[in-house]
Design an enzyme around this catalytic site. Structure first.
Site, PDB file in Angstrom:
ATOM      1  N   LYS A   1     -12.674   0.420   3.654  1.00 18.34           N
ATOM      2  CA  LYS A   1     -11.987   1.705   3.525  1.00 18.34           C
ATOM      3  C   LYS A   1     -13.040   2.804   3.541  1.00 18.34           C
ATOM      4  O   LYS A   1     -14.143   2.622   3.017  1.00 18.34           O
ATOM      5  CB  LYS A   1     -11.210   1.745   2.218  1.00 18.34           C
ATOM      6  CG  LYS A   1     -10.487   3.054   1.962  1.00 18.34           C
ATOM      7  CD  LYS A   1      -9.869   3.072   0.574  1.00 18.34           C
ATOM      8  CE  LYS A   1     -10.923   3.225  -0.503  1.00 18.34           C
ATOM      9  NZ  LYS A   1     -10.347   3.435  -1.850  1.00 18.34           N
TER      10      LYS A   1
ATOM     11  N   ASN B   1     -19.781   3.514   9.094  1.00 17.46           N
ATOM     12  CA  ASN B   1     -19.388   2.109   9.046  1.00 17.46           C
ATOM     13  C   ASN B   1     -19.248   1.507  10.436  1.00 17.46           C
ATOM     14  O   ASN B   1     -19.474   0.307  10.631  1.00 17.46           O
ATOM     15  CB  ASN B   1     -18.070   1.946   8.286  1.00 17.46           C
ATOM     16  CG  ASN B   1     -18.210   2.180   6.794  1.00 17.46           C
ATOM     17  OD1 ASN B   1     -19.305   2.245   6.257  1.00 17.46           O
ATOM     18  ND2 ASN B   1     -17.081   2.329   6.121  1.00 17.46           N
TER      19      ASN B   1
ATOM     20  N   TYR C   1       0.821  -1.216   0.000  1.00 15.89           N
ATOM     21  CA  TYR C   1       0.000   0.000   0.000  1.00 15.89           C
ATOM     22  C   TYR C   1       0.853   1.262   0.000  1.00 15.89           C
ATOM     23  O   TYR C   1       0.345   2.346  -0.313  1.00 15.89           O
ATOM     24  CB  TYR C   1      -0.929   0.040   1.212  1.00 15.89           C
ATOM     25  CG  TYR C   1      -1.963  -1.066   1.287  1.00 15.89           C
ATOM     26  CD1 TYR C   1      -2.147  -1.972   0.248  1.00 15.89           C
ATOM     27  CD2 TYR C   1      -2.757  -1.207   2.419  1.00 15.89           C
ATOM     28  CE1 TYR C   1      -3.090  -2.984   0.343  1.00 15.89           C
ATOM     29  CE2 TYR C   1      -3.705  -2.221   2.520  1.00 15.89           C
ATOM     30  CZ  TYR C   1      -3.856  -3.106   1.482  1.00 15.89           C
ATOM     31  OH  TYR C   1      -4.782  -4.105   1.581  1.00 15.89           O
TER      32      TYR C   1
ATOM     33  N   LEU D   1     -17.576  -3.628   0.683  1.00 13.39           N
ATOM     34  CA  LEU D   1     -18.653  -2.835   0.083  1.00 13.39           C
ATOM     35  C   LEU D   1     -18.588  -2.881  -1.443  1.00 13.39           C
ATOM     36  O   LEU D   1     -19.228  -2.060  -2.111  1.00 13.39           O
ATOM     37  CB  LEU D   1     -18.576  -1.386   0.589  1.00 13.39           C
ATOM     38  CG  LEU D   1     -18.579  -1.240   2.116  1.00 13.39           C
ATOM     39  CD1 LEU D   1     -18.479   0.221   2.518  1.00 13.39           C
ATOM     40  CD2 LEU D   1     -19.806  -1.894   2.727  1.00 13.39           C
TER      41      LEU D   1
END
Length: 261
Positions: A232, A242, A54, A191
């Site tokens: 995320k 969330n 990342y 998601l």
């Protein structure tokens, strides 16, 4: 919702208790990542997910530092990139990760992707050495098909497999093996990269509970045994939303409709 009011926020595998909902940091970089991690931890997230690939471990470490949270309050996961899975590669990657994250250990170290050119036994042996040295608490893999996961389990006591999992992508074989061997399945992209937000079924179910489609999808995942999720979220509003999924229950009929997607 106050953190103390949240129920059923953890799962336990192999006597290890882990927060079900984590904050994923894929594609969040630079100062945005520092702010996002700090904010997530201030909101009440106790589980942060990152990876060498990342390119943001230093920012995750800074965000953790800036949050003021004690290190032992946060379950921290990172991943080894697949091109450097030799014994030396595992050691070198982990040491750089620990420096960037500003920590003496990570709670969970995963092999990010399988690399069939490096024996999995060699990779896991090096990871076990790191665990025995106190640099890693627990081991796992990511993106391993169930047959390769079985092979990995023959070489090391893993506690986790991280895979893409959401209402549009099932993982029946991985889930079956996870429940057989008491592993956590961590859902990344839970998601479906925002696709769930447009789903009429999820929207209708959410309206019945005063929730949005993303909250419904996350609730559906975390209702399942041994399943965690690391969505995320680029804004504070979405990070808070969330997290606000533990105060309602889906019916069996609603779970069936979501599974049918």
């Amino acid at each position: 919702m106050p953190r103390e009011a949240i129920a059923d926020t953890t799962l336990t595998v192999q006597d290890v208790t882990i927060p079900k909902l984590g904050f994923g940091t894929w594609q969040i970089t630079a100062s945005d990542c520092v702010v996002a991690v700090r904010d997530a931890l201030e909101l009440g997230y106790d589980h942060i997910d990152t990876a060498r690939a990342y390119g943001n471990e230093a920012q995750v470490g800074q965000g953790l530092h800036d949050s003021g949270r004690n290190r032992d309050e946060v379950f921290l996961t990172t991943k080894l990139w697949y091109t450097e899975l030799s014994e030396v590669g595992v050691h070198d990657q982990l040491e750089q990760s620990l420096r960037d994250l500003r920590t003496e250990y990570v709670d969970l170290l995963l092999v990010h992707w399988p690399n069939r050119r490096v024996p999995i036994a060699e990779t896991l042996s090096a990871m076990l050495e790191a665990r025995d040295a106190g640099r890693v608490r627990h081991l796992g893999v990511s993106n391993f098909p169930s047959d390769l996961l079985r092979e990995a389990l023959d070489h090391a006591p893993l506690i986790c497999e991280q895979v893409e999992y959401h209402p549009y992508l099932g993982q029946p074989h991985v889930l079956e093996l996870a429940r057989e061997r008491d592993l956590m399945v961590t859902a990344f992209s839970p998601l479906a990269q925002g696709e769930v937000l447009r789903d009429p079924v999820l929207r209708e179910i959410g309206e019945a509970h005063g929730k949005n489609p993303a909250q419904v999808a996350l609730r559906w995942l975390l209702d399942q045994p041994n399943v965690a999720a690391v969505p995320k979220a680029s804004s504070r509003e979405h990070r808070a939303a969330n997290l606000d999924i533990f105060d309602f229950e889906l019916t069996d009929e609603q779970r069936g409709r979501i599974a049918g997607l």
